[in-house]
Each structure stands twice: as structure tokens, then as C-alpha cells.
Scaffold this motif. Structure first.
Motif, PDB file in Angstrom:
ATOM      1  N   ALA A 288      36.029  34.616  42.376  1.00 43.01           N
ATOM      2  CA  ALA A 288      37.236  34.799  41.562  1.00 43.01           C
ATOM      3  C   ALA A 288      38.418  35.314  42.370  1.00 43.01           C
ATOM      4  N   LEU A 289      38.178  36.199  43.318  1.00 40.55           N
ATOM      5  CA  LEU A 289      39.274  36.873  44.008  1.00 40.55           C
ATOM      6  C   LEU A 289      39.645  36.255  45.344  1.00 40.55           C
ATOM      7  N   VAL A 290      38.711  35.514  45.952  1.00 36.72           N
ATOM      8  CA  VAL A 290      38.966  34.983  47.291  1.00 36.72           C
ATOM      9  C   VAL A 290      38.855  33.457  47.320  1.00 36.72           C
ATOM     10  N   GLU A 291      37.708  32.938  46.935  1.00 35.21           N
ATOM     11  CA  GLU A 291      37.491  31.493  47.033  1.00 35.21           C
ATOM     12  C   GLU A 291      38.404  30.712  46.098  1.00 35.21           C
ATOM     13  N   ASN A 292      38.602  31.232  44.884  1.00 38.80           N
ATOM     14  CA  ASN A 292      39.464  30.588  43.886  1.00 38.80           C
ATOM     15  C   ASN A 292      40.634  31.520  43.572  1.00 38.80           C
TER      16      ASN A 292
ATOM     17  N   LEU B   1      27.124  40.142  41.197  1.00 39.27           N
ATOM     18  CA  LEU B   1      28.477  40.632  40.939  1.00 39.27           C
ATOM     19  C   LEU B   1      29.381  40.349  42.138  1.00 39.27           C
ATOM     20  N   GLY B   2      28.905  40.633  43.344  1.00 37.29           N
ATOM     21  CA  GLY B   2      29.700  40.381  44.538  1.00 37.29           C
ATOM     22  C   GLY B   2      30.055  38.916  44.697  1.00 37.29           C
ATOM     23  N   ARG B   3      29.113  38.045  44.381  1.00 47.92           N
ATOM     24  CA  ARG B   3      29.383  36.610  44.475  1.00 47.92           C
ATOM     25  C   ARG B   3      30.446  36.187  43.467  1.00 47.92           C
ATOM     26  N   ARG B   4      30.328  36.691  42.226  1.00 50.91           N
ATOM     27  CA  ARG B   4      31.335  36.348  41.210  1.00 50.91           C
ATOM     28  C   ARG B   4      32.712  36.871  41.611  1.00 50.91           C
ATOM     29  N   LEU B   5      32.761  38.103  42.086  1.00 50.84           N
ATOM     30  CA  LEU B   5      34.042  38.672  42.511  1.00 50.84           C
ATOM     31  C   LEU B   5      34.614  37.888  43.689  1.00 50.84           C
ATOM     32  N   GLY B   6      33.774  37.528  44.644  1.00 46.76           N
ATOM     33  CA  GLY B   6      34.238  36.751  45.789  1.00 46.76           C
ATOM     34  C   GLY B   6      34.805  35.410  45.383  1.00 46.76           C
TER      35      GLY B   6
ATOM     36  N   PRO C  71      31.338  42.575  50.254  1.00 47.83           N
ATOM     37  CA  PRO C  71      32.276  43.690  50.281  1.00 47.83           C
ATOM     38  C   PRO C  71      33.084  43.846  49.003  1.00 47.83           C
ATOM     39  N   HIS C  72      33.105  42.844  48.158  1.00 49.43           N
ATOM     40  CA  HIS C  72      33.915  42.889  46.945  1.00 49.43           C
ATOM     41  C   HIS C  72      33.432  43.953  45.962  1.00 49.43           C
ATOM     42  N   THR C  73      32.202  44.376  46.081  1.00 50.58           N
ATOM     43  CA  THR C  73      31.689  45.398  45.161  1.00 50.58           C
ATOM     44  C   THR C  73      31.960  46.805  45.679  1.00 50.58           C
ATOM     45  N   ALA C  74      32.295  46.929  46.956  1.00 51.83           N
ATOM     46  CA  ALA C  74      32.584  48.233  47.579  1.00 51.83           C
ATOM     47  C   ALA C  74      31.476  49.237  47.296  1.00 51.83           C
TER      48      ALA C  74
END
Length: 97
Positions: A58-62, A51-56, A4-7
Motif C-alpha cells: 500500500a505504501l511503497v509498491e502501489n 501486516l508488513g507485506r500489506r503495508l509495503g 520495516p513497514h511495521t517498525a
């Protein structure tokens, strides 16, 4: 599956459907159509999942300390998470080493 981070799930689904329709119309068999579809859409799907994995991560997991961050820190975090992908905010972002 895109995160969902890529919307972008709905847009990707529409793009996939249009590509499948073009492939079916241009092909002599279902197997040929599916190969055309895979050739055209697989790389984009993999890019979007990455991209979604990187965003997840950076923004959620870490997750950073959001309240302590100013605009420059948020922009730097976003650029780092994009890691070379295009963004409407930053254009093409080059990986910094």
C-alpha cells in the motif's frame, strides 16, 4: 522476517527471546522447548509478516499520490492497509467488503 513497514523488528526479537527463555525453563528437553516456542510465537510472526507485506504494497509498491491526499484519504489508506490488525491509531480495524 518482518518488513520495516511495521517498525517492530526489535520488539519482536525481545518478545521472541523472552518466550524462548520461558519455554526452555518450562520444558524437559530442547525439542519440547522449541515446540512450545513455535506454538506460542508462530501465529504472531505470521500476522506481523502479513501486516508488513500489506503495508509495503500500500505504501511503497502501489504508492498513492501523497501530495494530493488529505488527512481523510491518508486515514482511509491506513485503515485499508491494516485490514483487521490492531493499530495504536485505529484500534481493531474491521475488513470492509
Amino acid at each position: 522476517m518482518t518488513r520495516p513497514h511495521t517498525a517492530s523488528g526489535a520488539v519482536k526479537a525481545l518478545q521472541d527471546a523472552l518466550c524462548l527463555e520461558r519455554s526452555l525453563r518450562a520444558s524437559a528437553s530442547a525439542a519440547e522447548a522449541l515446540q512450545r516456542y513455535a506454538d506460542e510465537r508462530s501465529a504472531e510472526g505470521a500476522r506481523l509478516v502479513g501486516l508488513g507485506r500489506r503495508l509495503g504494497r500500500a505504501l511503497v509498491e502501489n504508492a498513492p499520490d501523497w501530495p494530493a491526499m488529505g488527512p481523510a484519504e491518508v486515514a482511509a489508506l491506513s485503515r485499508a492497509a491494516l485490514d483487521g490488525d490492531d493499530s495504536y491509531l485505529y484500534g481493531s480495524v474491521q475488513r470492509q467488503r
